[in-house]
Scaffold this motif. Sequence first.
Motif, PDB file in Angstrom:
ATOM      1  N   GLU A 232       0.824  -1.201   0.000  1.00 14.57           N
ATOM      2  CA  GLU A 232       0.000   0.000   0.000  1.00 14.57           C
ATOM      3  C   GLU A 232       0.866   1.262   0.000  1.00 14.57           C
ATOM      4  O   GLU A 232       0.599   2.237  -0.687  1.00 14.57           O
ATOM      5  CB  GLU A 232      -0.896  -0.016   1.241  1.00 14.57           C
ATOM      6  CG  GLU A 232      -2.133   0.847   1.090  1.00 14.57           C
ATOM      7  CD  GLU A 232      -2.885   0.962   2.405  1.00 14.57           C
ATOM      8  OE1 GLU A 232      -2.873  -0.005   3.189  1.00 14.57           O
ATOM      9  OE2 GLU A 232      -3.455   2.032   2.649  1.00 14.57           O
ATOM     10  N   GLN A 235       2.164   2.029  -3.360  1.00 13.88           N
ATOM     11  CA  GLN A 235       1.113   2.595  -4.211  1.00 13.88           C
ATOM     12  C   GLN A 235       0.905   4.069  -3.889  1.00 13.88           C
ATOM     13  O   GLN A 235       0.820   4.921  -4.783  1.00 13.88           O
ATOM     14  CB  GLN A 235      -0.205   1.834  -4.005  1.00 13.88           C
ATOM     15  CG  GLN A 235      -0.178   0.422  -4.556  1.00 13.88           C
ATOM     16  CD  GLN A 235      -1.260  -0.456  -3.936  1.00 13.88           C
ATOM     17  OE1 GLN A 235      -2.115   0.025  -3.192  1.00 13.88           O
ATOM     18  NE2 GLN A 235      -1.204  -1.744  -4.245  1.00 13.88           N
ATOM     19  N   SER A 239       1.580   7.137  -6.427  1.00 16.00           N
ATOM     20  CA  SER A 239       0.471   7.992  -6.844  1.00 16.00           C
ATOM     21  C   SER A 239       0.792   9.457  -6.550  1.00 16.00           C
ATOM     22  O   SER A 239       0.410  10.346  -7.300  1.00 16.00           O
ATOM     23  CB  SER A 239      -0.831   7.571  -6.171  1.00 16.00           C
ATOM     24  OG  SER A 239      -0.829   7.971  -4.822  1.00 16.00           O
TER      25      SER A 239
END
Lengths: 247, 368
Positions: A232, A235, A239
């Motif tokens: 996570e 990610q 992003s």
Amino acid sequence: MSFLEIDDVHKAYGHHEVLKGVTLNVERHEVVCLIGASGSGKSTLLRCVNALEDIQSGAIRIEGDTVTGAGVDLNALRRDVGIVFQSYNLFPHMSVIENVMLAPTRVGGVSKSEARARGEALLESVGMSDKAKAYPDMLSGGQQQRVAIVRALAMQPRVMLLDEITAALDPELVGDVLEIVRELAHGGLTMLLATHEMGFAKEVASQVCFLDAGQILERGSAEQIFEDPHEERTQQFLSRVVKSGRL
Amino acid sequence: MSSSLVSEELQPGPTPSKPRQVTGLAGLGLVIAVLATLAMAKAASMVRDYNHQGTVATIVGVVLVVVSLYPWIFAFRAFVKARERSALLAQDDLVASRRVAASGREEAFICMGWAAAVLIVAFLIFFVFANSADGGGVVNVFFKVSVIKASFQPILKAFWTNIWVACVSEVLVLIFGLLVAVVRMLPGRAGAPLRAIAVLYCDIFRAIPAIVVLTLVVFGLPLTGVKFFQTIPTVWLGIFALSLTYTSYVSEVYRAGLSSIHPSQSAAARSLGLSYGQTLRTVLVPQAVRRVIPPLLNDFISLQKDTALLSVVGISEALLVANLYEAKYFNLSPIAVAAFLFILITIPQARFVDYLIERDTKRRAGGS
């Protein structure tokens, strides 16, 4: 046995632990990119490999020979492991060619004329031969960084550590410097680089490691990390990078 | 189109500002200028009286008074601008009037600046020539021409000692100062005892006044019975004492220079495989020396002046010889001669230091 083995390295400044057990194997001719937020420990890890920082526990081995801890010939180690810094760190009181010749003549046992010839050839190959007699203050950031790379290469290191070498450059100067790194990668030089240039990492890296809070949270091929990150935190980081327009 | 970052409300605009007053300032400037000229006229007459109405003194006096008229020009210009200001204001030309007013006030301030300088010079002349008629006053106490004539040559000759003592000490101080600074930077536990000795040396010799070191060394060392100190000339003991004191100062200057080099320079050198010693020699010291040249020269200027302390221990130099003549004529003019010689060698160096500092500042502002 890998070429460069980083084995459960812990590093702390006082009570602040920067590296919390990093393990990483780098094969010969491999290009490993370290990505991660500021303060995640990328630079510290590189400085530890070069023994500019000492480590609290764990070990770093090059071709099976432990290069951390007491009794290691650090000066010999550093001849094998070159590092290029974010802020170039050229010697301002020496001309470009003197910067490049310093280490080969002082510690490499190379004669002055040979070091000069080799230095000029290297400068030529990065398009800097006309600046050999210039002083660092007269050069642009991109030119200074190219000289810094040549200065490290002049010792013919077996591993190169690149510590965010384009982070301090104006955007239009980044390309020239990355071009050199690309050429080194194609030439088969083993490299470990901390970078914020995700596009570049995608292109040259044989392995990408995402560092978070002093640990390698995720590692894999460039494709896997950038296209399909499992963690996570990875990610989230990617992003945010995409939002800032850098991927 | 709305964002919390951008405010819709407009600030009220300022009312146009009026031109400022000029006449009052111009008047004040003129008053000061007139006072200054009166003071200078009085000073000129004192100069003339001292020289018994001689031609040269008369010319000097006239020149002084004429020069003192210079600020008047600016006062009159300020008055002219004050009138222009009111005329433009009457025509409702606010901007032009404001500009004229600003330049008129500037003229008035220039007038005051020059007039103040004239006043200061006039008062200095008062002080120098006061009581000169009856053999007193600064002129006779410090600048008695006959005494200066008699003592100048021998003092100048003795001043040569000050110069070469200073030069030799400076070379010694340059070498040993760097040595001490480097010792203070020795790394690790092995270096600790030597570091401690260097620190102790610096602390002690920076604490003791130079004159005390000089007295102890020059009078004391020959009494220790060590042959070497008994055979070398006294002046070398003086050089030794001055070097001891100034090495401690200069090592601090070097140390400041060395520690001002960014650690990344050291890291870059070490990363190339250079040893600690090589890094110091090829990367740190050359950069540090360049940076510390101005403060180093400042210390050298103090050292040159402190060569006058050698007179205390009976070494024949400018001040000692001047003292002899002072006693002989019972007049301080020879000491003033010595002072003049020190001024002569120090001012060019002080200007040179200023030039170096300015150059460094420019370079830092210009590049990197």
